[in-house]
Design a protein around this motif. Structure first.
Motif, PDB file in Angstrom:
ATOM      1  N   PHE A 148      75.553  -4.641  -3.364  1.00 41.39           N
ATOM      2  CA  PHE A 148      76.740  -4.953  -4.153  1.00 41.39           C
ATOM      3  C   PHE A 148      76.801  -4.173  -5.463  1.00 41.39           C
ATOM      4  O   PHE A 148      77.632  -4.456  -6.319  1.00 41.39           O
ATOM      5  CB  PHE A 148      76.793  -6.451  -4.456  1.00 41.39           C
ATOM      6  N   LYS A 149      75.936  -3.188  -5.630  1.00 43.77           N
ATOM      7  CA  LYS A 149      75.847  -2.442  -6.886  1.00 43.77           C
ATOM      8  C   LYS A 149      77.185  -1.827  -7.290  1.00 43.77           C
ATOM      9  O   LYS A 149      77.630  -1.978  -8.427  1.00 43.77           O
ATOM     10  CB  LYS A 149      74.783  -1.361  -6.753  1.00 43.77           C
ATOM     11  N   ARG A 150      77.846  -1.154  -6.379  1.00 48.23           N
ATOM     12  CA  ARG A 150      79.115  -0.490  -6.714  1.00 48.23           C
ATOM     13  C   ARG A 150      80.204  -1.495  -7.055  1.00 48.23           C
ATOM     14  O   ARG A 150      81.028  -1.257  -7.928  1.00 48.23           O
ATOM     15  CB  ARG A 150      79.558   0.400  -5.559  1.00 48.23           C
ATOM     16  N   LEU A 151      80.207  -2.621  -6.374  1.00 53.12           N
ATOM     17  CA  LEU A 151      81.197  -3.660  -6.651  1.00 53.12           C
ATOM     18  C   LEU A 151      81.027  -4.198  -8.066  1.00 53.12           C
ATOM     19  O   LEU A 151      81.986  -4.311  -8.812  1.00 53.12           O
ATOM     20  CB  LEU A 151      81.069  -4.805  -5.641  1.00 53.12           C
ATOM     21  N   PHE A 152      79.789  -4.508  -8.445  1.00 53.67           N
ATOM     22  CA  PHE A 152      79.555  -5.074  -9.775  1.00 53.67           C
ATOM     23  C   PHE A 152      79.760  -4.042 -10.875  1.00 53.67           C
ATOM     24  O   PHE A 152      80.168  -4.406 -11.981  1.00 53.67           O
ATOM     25  CB  PHE A 152      78.159  -5.682  -9.857  1.00 53.67           C
ATOM     26  N   ARG A 162      87.107  -8.224  -8.685  1.00 56.53           N
ATOM     27  CA  ARG A 162      86.729  -9.394  -9.481  1.00 56.53           C
ATOM     28  C   ARG A 162      86.583 -10.624  -8.583  1.00 56.53           C
ATOM     29  O   ARG A 162      85.639 -11.400  -8.707  1.00 56.53           O
ATOM     30  CB  ARG A 162      87.769  -9.638 -10.572  1.00 56.53           C
ATOM     31  N   ARG A 163      87.518 -10.799  -7.663  1.00 57.28           N
ATOM     32  CA  ARG A 163      87.461 -11.942  -6.748  1.00 57.28           C
ATOM     33  C   ARG A 163      86.234 -11.881  -5.839  1.00 57.28           C
ATOM     34  O   ARG A 163      85.565 -12.885  -5.614  1.00 57.28           O
ATOM     35  CB  ARG A 163      88.725 -12.018  -5.913  1.00 57.28           C
ATOM     36  N   TRP A 164      85.945 -10.706  -5.300  1.00 61.35           N
ATOM     37  CA  TRP A 164      84.768 -10.555  -4.453  1.00 61.35           C
ATOM     38  C   TRP A 164      83.490 -10.797  -5.245  1.00 61.35           C
ATOM     39  O   TRP A 164      82.548 -11.410  -4.738  1.00 61.35           O
ATOM     40  CB  TRP A 164      84.731  -9.177  -3.801  1.00 61.35           C
ATOM     41  N   ALA A 165      83.431 -10.316  -6.476  1.00 62.76           N
ATOM     42  CA  ALA A 165      82.243 -10.522  -7.309  1.00 62.76           C
ATOM     43  C   ALA A 165      82.026 -12.008  -7.580  1.00 62.76           C
ATOM     44  O   ALA A 165      80.900 -12.506  -7.499  1.00 62.76           O
ATOM     45  CB  ALA A 165      82.373  -9.753  -8.618  1.00 62.76           C
ATOM     46  N   ILE A 166      83.090 -12.731  -7.881  1.00 63.88           N
ATOM     47  CA  ILE A 166      82.968 -14.173  -8.115  1.00 63.88           C
ATOM     48  C   ILE A 166      82.518 -14.879  -6.842  1.00 63.88           C
ATOM     49  O   ILE A 166      81.643 -15.752  -6.878  1.00 63.88           O
ATOM     50  CB  ILE A 166      84.299 -14.744  -8.643  1.00 63.88           C
ATOM     51  N   LEU A 206      77.564 -16.733  -2.104  1.00 65.22           N
ATOM     52  CA  LEU A 206      76.504 -16.044  -1.376  1.00 65.22           C
ATOM     53  C   LEU A 206      75.157 -16.045  -2.101  1.00 65.22           C
ATOM     54  O   LEU A 206      74.115 -16.142  -1.445  1.00 65.22           O
ATOM     55  CB  LEU A 206      76.924 -14.607  -1.071  1.00 65.22           C
ATOM     56  N   LEU A 207      75.148 -15.944  -3.403  1.00 66.21           N
ATOM     57  CA  LEU A 207      73.874 -15.920  -4.130  1.00 66.21           C
ATOM     58  C   LEU A 207      73.107 -17.235  -3.987  1.00 66.21           C
ATOM     59  O   LEU A 207      71.899 -17.203  -3.712  1.00 66.21           O
ATOM     60  CB  LEU A 207      74.087 -15.556  -5.596  1.00 66.21           C
ATOM     61  N   PRO A 208      73.737 -18.396  -4.134  1.00 64.37           N
ATOM     62  CA  PRO A 208      72.973 -19.632  -3.891  1.00 64.37           C
ATOM     63  C   PRO A 208      72.444 -19.748  -2.461  1.00 64.37           C
ATOM     64  O   PRO A 208      71.335 -20.244  -2.246  1.00 64.37           O
ATOM     65  CB  PRO A 208      73.978 -20.737  -4.194  1.00 64.37           C
ATOM     66  N   VAL A 209      73.206 -19.283  -1.494  1.00 63.04           N
ATOM     67  CA  VAL A 209      72.728 -19.299  -0.105  1.00 63.04           C
ATOM     68  C   VAL A 209      71.522 -18.379   0.031  1.00 63.04           C
ATOM     69  O   VAL A 209      70.514 -18.732   0.662  1.00 63.04           O
ATOM     70  CB  VAL A 209      73.853 -18.884   0.870  1.00 63.04           C
ATOM     71  N   TYR A 210      71.571 -17.202  -0.576  1.00 60.87           N
ATOM     72  CA  TYR A 210      70.460 -16.249  -0.534  1.00 60.87           C
ATOM     73  C   TYR A 210      69.224 -16.849  -1.204  1.00 60.87           C
ATOM     74  O   TYR A 210      68.107 -16.705  -0.701  1.00 60.87           O
ATOM     75  CB  TYR A 210      70.871 -14.941  -1.220  1.00 60.87           C
ATOM     76  N   ILE A 211      69.408 -17.526  -2.325  1.00 61.45           N
ATOM     77  CA  ILE A 211      68.283 -18.151  -3.023  1.00 61.45           C
ATOM     78  C   ILE A 211      67.645 -19.221  -2.142  1.00 61.45           C
ATOM     79  O   ILE A 211      66.419 -19.314  -2.043  1.00 61.45           O
ATOM     80  CB  ILE A 211      68.736 -18.725  -4.376  1.00 61.45           C
ATOM     81  N   PHE A 212      68.467 -20.040  -1.511  1.00 62.83           N
ATOM     82  CA  PHE A 212      67.957 -21.080  -0.621  1.00 62.83           C
ATOM     83  C   PHE A 212      67.136 -20.471   0.517  1.00 62.83           C
ATOM     84  O   PHE A 212      66.046 -20.950   0.849  1.00 62.83           O
ATOM     85  CB  PHE A 212      69.111 -21.921  -0.068  1.00 62.83           C
ATOM     86  N   VAL A 213      67.646 -19.426   1.129  1.00 59.50           N
ATOM     87  CA  VAL A 213      66.934 -18.770   2.234  1.00 59.50           C
ATOM     88  C   VAL A 213      65.624 -18.160   1.745  1.00 59.50           C
ATOM     89  O   VAL A 213      64.582 -18.291   2.398  1.00 59.50           O
ATOM     90  CB  VAL A 213      67.833 -17.702   2.902  1.00 59.50           C
ATOM     91  N   ALA A 214      65.635 -17.509   0.578  1.00 60.53           N
ATOM     92  CA  ALA A 214      64.426 -16.884   0.042  1.00 60.53           C
ATOM     93  C   ALA A 214      63.359 -17.928  -0.260  1.00 60.53           C
ATOM     94  O   ALA A 214      62.176 -17.749   0.080  1.00 60.53           O
ATOM     95  CB  ALA A 214      64.762 -16.090  -1.217  1.00 60.53           C
TER      96      ALA A 214
END
Length: 66
Positions: free
Chosen positions: A57-61, A9-13, A19-27
């Motif tokens: 991250f499929k298995r984590l989520f 749960r902590r890693w998913a959050i 990480l997702l906002p950073v990925y969006i910025f890079v994309a």
């Protein structure tokens, strides 16, 4: 080593909040370097990048969703 439910749960959050906002910025920055491609090409790039970020991250989520 398997992660417990609390760690998953902590890693998913962390992934979703940091990480997702950073990925969006890079994309968006990378697509910006393409000198305004046609709309359908740009849409295809965003769809592909939108799916690619989640694959590692499929298995984590899946573990968090239970």
């Amino acid at each position: 080593m398997a992660l417990g439910p609390k760690a998953r749960r902590r890693w998913a959050i962390f992934i979703l909040v940091v990480l997702l906002p950073v990925y969006i910025f890079v994309a968006v920055t990378l697509v910006g370097f393409l000198d305004r491609p046609p709309v359908l090409v740009e849409l295809a790039i965003y769809v592909v990048l939108g799916v690619l970020w989640a694959l590692p991250f499929k298995r984590l989520f899946l573990g968090v969703g239970r």
